[in-house]
Write an enzyme that holds these catalytic residues in place. Structure first.
Site, PDB file in Angstrom:
ATOM      1  N   GLU A 115       0.845  -1.204   0.000  1.00  0.00           N
ATOM      2  CA  GLU A 115       0.000   0.000   0.000  1.00  0.00           C
ATOM      3  C   GLU A 115       0.874   1.245   0.000  1.00  0.00           C
ATOM      4  OE1 GLU A 115      -2.128  -1.076   3.508  1.00  0.00           O
ATOM      5  OE2 GLU A 115      -0.705  -0.123   4.860  1.00  0.00           O
ATOM      6  N   LYS A 117       2.464   4.741   1.189  1.00  0.00           N
ATOM      7  CA  LYS A 117       2.752   5.294   2.512  1.00  0.00           C
ATOM      8  C   LYS A 117       2.331   6.759   2.510  1.00  0.00           C
ATOM      9  CE  LYS A 117       6.256   5.661   6.058  1.00  0.00           C
ATOM     10  NZ  LYS A 117       6.256   7.120   6.234  1.00  0.00           N
ATOM     11  N   ASP A 119       1.653  10.521   3.546  1.00  0.00           N
ATOM     12  CA  ASP A 119       2.495  11.452   4.285  1.00  0.00           C
ATOM     13  C   ASP A 119       1.614  12.333   5.168  1.00  0.00           C
ATOM     14  OD1 ASP A 119       4.848  12.505   5.050  1.00  0.00           O
ATOM     15  OD2 ASP A 119       5.250  13.600   3.199  1.00  0.00           O
ATOM     16  N   TYR A 227      -5.292   1.631   8.448  1.00  0.00           N
ATOM     17  CA  TYR A 227      -4.459   0.520   7.985  1.00  0.00           C
ATOM     18  C   TYR A 227      -4.115  -0.543   9.015  1.00  0.00           C
ATOM     19  CZ  TYR A 227      -0.908   3.805   9.703  1.00  0.00           C
ATOM     20  OH  TYR A 227      -0.189   4.686  10.454  1.00  0.00           O
ATOM     21  N   LYS A 316      11.251   3.787   0.937  1.00  0.00           N
ATOM     22  CA  LYS A 316      11.111   5.228   0.758  1.00  0.00           C
ATOM     23  C   LYS A 316      11.496   5.619  -0.664  1.00  0.00           C
ATOM     24  CE  LYS A 316      10.043   7.322   4.524  1.00  0.00           C
ATOM     25  NZ  LYS A 316      10.985   7.927   5.305  1.00  0.00           N
ATOM     26  N   CYS A 408      36.278  35.771  14.228  1.00  0.00           N
ATOM     27  CA  CYS A 408      34.863  35.416  14.399  1.00  0.00           C
ATOM     28  C   CYS A 408      33.971  36.479  13.744  1.00  0.00           C
ATOM     29  CB  CYS A 408      34.541  35.294  15.879  1.00  0.00           C
ATOM     30  SG  CYS A 408      32.777  35.098  16.196  1.00  0.00           S
ATOM     31  N   CYS A 411      32.140  38.257  16.973  1.00  0.00           N
ATOM     32  CA  CYS A 411      32.827  38.998  18.044  1.00  0.00           C
ATOM     33  C   CYS A 411      34.257  39.378  17.673  1.00  0.00           C
ATOM     34  CB  CYS A 411      32.822  38.200  19.338  1.00  0.00           C
ATOM     35  SG  CYS A 411      33.955  36.801  19.316  1.00  0.00           S
ATOM     36  N   CYS A 426      35.436  29.789  17.077  1.00  0.00           N
ATOM     37  CA  CYS A 426      35.679  31.117  17.631  1.00  0.00           C
ATOM     38  C   CYS A 426      36.241  30.917  19.030  1.00  0.00           C
ATOM     39  CB  CYS A 426      34.350  31.881  17.691  1.00  0.00           C
ATOM     40  SG  CYS A 426      34.357  33.229  18.886  1.00  0.00           S
ATOM     41  N   CYS A 432      31.731  36.007  23.304  1.00  0.00           N
ATOM     42  CA  CYS A 432      31.192  36.109  21.942  1.00  0.00           C
ATOM     43  C   CYS A 432      29.664  36.148  22.022  1.00  0.00           C
ATOM     44  CB  CYS A 432      31.644  34.917  21.106  1.00  0.00           C
ATOM     45  SG  CYS A 432      30.817  34.818  19.500  1.00  0.00           S
TER      46      CYS A 432
HETATM   47  O1  D41 Z   1       0.451   5.120   5.105  1.00  0.00           O
HETATM   48  C1  D41 Z   1       1.155   5.132   6.077  1.00  0.00           C
HETATM   49  N1  D41 Z   1       1.775   6.248   6.446  1.00  0.00           N
HETATM   50  C2  D41 Z   1       1.326   3.895   6.903  1.00  0.00           C
HETATM   51  C3  D41 Z   1       1.949   4.001   8.136  1.00  0.00           C
HETATM   52  C4  D41 Z   1       0.855   2.636   6.470  1.00  0.00           C
HETATM   53  N2  D41 Z   1       0.226   2.490   5.282  1.00  0.00           N
HETATM   54  N3  D41 Z   1       1.032   1.540   7.240  1.00  0.00           N
HETATM   55  C5  D41 Z   1       1.641   1.623   8.443  1.00  0.00           C
HETATM   56  N4  D41 Z   1       1.781   0.500   9.183  1.00  0.00           N
HETATM   57  C6  D41 Z   1       2.369   0.545  10.361  1.00  0.00           C
HETATM   58  C7  D41 Z   1       2.510  -0.726  11.152  1.00  0.00           C
HETATM   59  C8  D41 Z   1       3.100  -1.805  10.293  1.00  0.00           C
HETATM   60  C9  D41 Z   1       3.393  -0.529  12.358  1.00  0.00           C
HETATM   61  C10 D41 Z   1       1.146  -1.148  11.607  1.00  0.00           C
HETATM   62  C11 D41 Z   1       2.124   2.876   8.943  1.00  0.00           C
HETATM   63  C12 D41 Z   1       2.738   2.850  10.210  1.00  0.00           C
HETATM   64  N5  D41 Z   1       2.846   1.677  10.895  1.00  0.00           N
HETATM   65  C13 D41 Z   1       3.283   4.036  10.876  1.00  0.00           C
HETATM   66  N6  D41 Z   1       3.027   5.286  10.620  1.00  0.00           N
HETATM   67  C14 D41 Z   1       3.727   6.061  11.455  1.00  0.00           C
HETATM   68  C15 D41 Z   1       4.441   5.272  12.279  1.00  0.00           C
HETATM   69  C16 D41 Z   1       4.163   3.989  11.929  1.00  0.00           C
END
Ligand code: D41
Length: 670
Positions: A115, A117, A119, A227, A316, A408, A411, A426, A432
């Site tokens: 899925e 992530k 923000d 989630y 990421k 510096c 000073c 410095c 300072c």
């Molecule tokens: O969409 C998200 N930001 C997201 C965050 C996600 N889709 N799944 C997540 N699943 C978890 C666990 C596996 C620990 C249940 C999470 C996060 N944690 C999470 N978000 C911030 C800290 C952890």
């Protein structure tokens, strides 16, 4: 009571819940906004005349209510775990192999959920008998803030669960975020109203949720995407992540419609590539992809390391990069005199914010980059990370070399370079202005003496006006002096005087941290305080005594000795004690000589989910162990948490006994 009113009330609640769900969750409204408002106004009128009818799950909560003084804190029923990260295809494949290996299953036949992530901000919603009882931020994973009133204003959050078969108690976790369209509209509104705009969707979501006045939150375009489950009582748990999301949908939540259940490691990479390609077209910001082992039975078998589950990983997206021009370099003087070159950039939008400054760290870094003023440079920023100059994109035709100042910039004291260090300093010390300001900011900061309301700008002004020159001067400030500063009035000056007085009652650990001895951070300060117990003993400690302390090596001990050898510093400390700064006496703890670790030399490293490392250290010491900071042939046991790193490798190479968090907890709990 008016029976007709009660009947009509129930009908209105049902209708509003129904239309709310159609509008916010299904995105298929059946009535106009005006008709919806009319129903809401009728409901509110009945509640006003018949307050006993109003329940905490009334749709009228959606419009927000009286402002809070502050958020109260909430301890989560189960810790909210965090997510480990990987950054490339190989690391992702390795993770898949690793979990499959641990489960003894071929990765080609293991089911994963994938899925986006989102923000935003992780939150926890507690439903008792189907009614939303409490909503909290994740905070540090153990405790968060109670944001119930704010969360109730979010249209896609059910105040009562839909469907049936819900458990008697269930904690539902997800992300609150602001869609891109809503974010743009909000910023337009803010700008038109002369209010501050938000730099990105994440900050906008955080700022909107942190409102003490829920009527303000009600006007913000927030969404919830769920989630996972936390605490779950009196019901039948689904069998895995995929089933959980189906269940959550049936209870009226929005789940992510990009979520897929896939089989095998190759599918993970395919999913990543597919979604990375769609990223910019999504209606919300994402900063990566989350992969989870789907089956709960498998998840339980895999468990977690420190604060993150083994069964989930976030890949990421790479840090965003943009090219811009290095217009100039300025030099900043820090608390300990370190002079840091700061790149002044042609402003550029990267990683969700406009960047116009970036640190160049030191001379070595400038040499490595080969950068000169005027060059086109690549700036990189990921998430909440400090922007960096990654490399030179194109040298300018006319380039000005970056020259460090000989004196510096604040000073004018000479600057010095210490053998073996990359930084220039410095030599002005507390004379300072820059060092003085930074030292006082540090002294008053939250983790030090915690003077509420003494912000950076105010410290700068007080120093510039000559009202404070050292720490102790703070305690002799007069209300009229403070009231004369920018944006201060009689009331705020009064509050600050009270906060300064309150900060006098501190702890020895905070005090040692606050005075700003080089390389003495919070942890070392706490160690020094808990072992030496009095300021007098700390002042008189010898090098030998200091080296005995965990995490104090030759460098840190030299800084401590230097600090207390300085007459000016000793006068400072006296002045503080005379001004009334105090802390509780530290009691001797009885040492248990019969414990399994009595007399043993132990090291504790990495991070732990169930206990703070310092607390574990104190408890081990109370059990008679000698807790030291580095692994050597003399070490008997290494307690290794998550990300144990080099100490673990060294212990393994020396054949030293290693124990994990579970074993540590078993030991501490006897
Ligand atoms: O969409 C998200 N930001 C997201 C965050 C996600 N889709 N799944 C997540 N699943 C978890 C666990 C596996 C620990 C249940 C999470 C996060 N944690 C999470 N978000 C911030 C800290 C952890």
């Amino acid at each position: 009571m008016d029976l007709f009113a009660a009947e009509r009330y129930d009908e209105l609640v049902k209708q509003l819940e129904y239309h709310n769900h159609r509008y916010y969750v299904l995105d298929e409204p059946e009535i106009t906004d005006g008709d919806y408002d009319a129903l809401m106004q009728e409901l509110i009128a009945i509640e006003r005349d018949n307050p006993q009818l109003k329940s905490p799950s009334s749709p009228s909560q959606r419009v927000g209510g009286a402002a809070l003084e502050k958020f109260s804190s909430v301890t989560h029923l189960r810790p909210m775990l965090s997510l480990d990260n990987v950054f490339d295809a190989q690391q992702l494949a390795d993770w898949g192999e690793r979990v499959a290996g641990l489960l003894n299953i071929a990765v080609e036949s293991l089911a994963f959920a994938c899925e986006p992530k989102l923000d935003g901000l992780a939150v926890s919603l507690l439903y008792r008998d189907g009614v939303l009882e409490r909503a909290a931020t994740r905070g540090d994973g153990t405790t968060g803030e109670d944001i119930t009133a704010n969360v109730k204003t979010i249209g896609s959050v059910p105040l009562r669960l839909a469907g049936d078969n819900w458990p008697s108690l269930v904690e539902i976790r997800g992300e609150i975020y602001m869609p891109k369209k809503g974010f743009e509209a909000l910023n337009k509104r803010q700008e038109a109203a002369g209010e501050k705009t938000f730099v990105n969707t994440r900050n906008a979501a955080a700022g909107s949720l942190r409102q003490l006045d829920s009527r303000v939150t009600a006007t913000r375009p927030l969404e919830l995407c769920v989630y996972s489950l936390g605490e779950f009582e009196g019901g039948v748990m689904p069998e895995g992540h995929y089933d959980t999301l189906q269940q959550l949908k049936s209870w009226g939540f929005i789940t992510n419609d990009h979520m897929r259940r896939v089989i095998g490691a190759k599918a993970l990479e395919d999913y990543y590539e597919m979604l990375a390609g769609e990223r910019t077209g999504l209606s919300y910001d994402i900063d990566g992809i989350v992969f989870k082992v789907d089956s709960f039975a498998h998840q339980d078998e895999l468990g977690f390391v420190a604060k993150a589950p083994r069964w989930a990983i976030a890949r990421k997206f790479p840090a965003e990069e943009r090219t811009t021009v290095l217009n100039d370099v300025e030099f900043q003087v820090g608390r300990t005199g370190a002079i840091t070159p700061v790149a002044k950039l042609e402003p550029v939008f990267v990683g969700g914010v406009t960047v116009s400054n970036a640190t160049l760290h030191n001379q070595d870094e400038i040499d490595r980059l080969g950068v000169k003023i005027g060059d086109q440079v690549v700036v990189r920023r990921a998430g909440d990370v400090i922007p960096q100059v990654a490399r030179v994109a194109a040298p300018a035709d006319e380039r000005t070399p970056i020259e460090f100042p000989k004196t510096c910039p604040v000073c004018d004291s000479p600057v010095a370079k210490v053998e073996g260090e990359a930084v220039l300093r410095c030599t002005g010390g507390i004379r300072c202005g820059a060092q003085r300001k930074e030292a006082i900011k540090h002294f008053a900061s939250r983790r030090a003496l915690d003077v509420d309301g003494l912000g950076d700008k105010l410290v700068e002004q007080l120093v510039d006006e000559g009202l404070i020159e050292n720490f102790a001067d703070l305690f002799h400030l007069k209300p009229v002096q403070i009231a004369a500063m920018d944006r201060m009035g009689a009331k705020s000056a009064d509050n600050l005087i009270k906060a300064i007085a309150a900060s006098k009652e501190t702890t020895l650990a905070r005090f040692v941290y606050a005075i700003g001895i080089r390389e003495v951070g919070e942890t070392t300060a706490a160690t020094i305080a808990s072992h030496l117990k009095t300021l007098d003993a700390i002042e008189k400690a010898t090098e030998g005594q200091l080296l005995e302390l965990p995490d104090v090596g030759p460098v840190v001990s030299r800084y401590i000795l230097e600090y207390f050898a300085n007459e000016q510093n000793l006068q400072q400390l006296n002045a503080l004690v005379e001004a009334g700064v105090t802390w509780p006496v530290i009691e001797e703890v009885a040492v248990n000589a019969d414990s399994p670790v009595a007399g043993k030399t132990v090291v504790i490293t990495g991070s732990f989910s169930l206990i703070k490392r310092n607390d574990a250290k104190d408890q081990l010491a109370a059990m008679g162990a000698k807790v030291t900071g580095s692994v050597s042939a003399k070490t008997d046991i290494l307690f290794a948490g998550e990300k144990a790193g080099s100490k673990l490798a060294k212990a393994e190479s020396l054949g030293i006994e290693v124990q994990n968090e579970e074993q540590l907890m078993a030991l501490l709990n006897g």
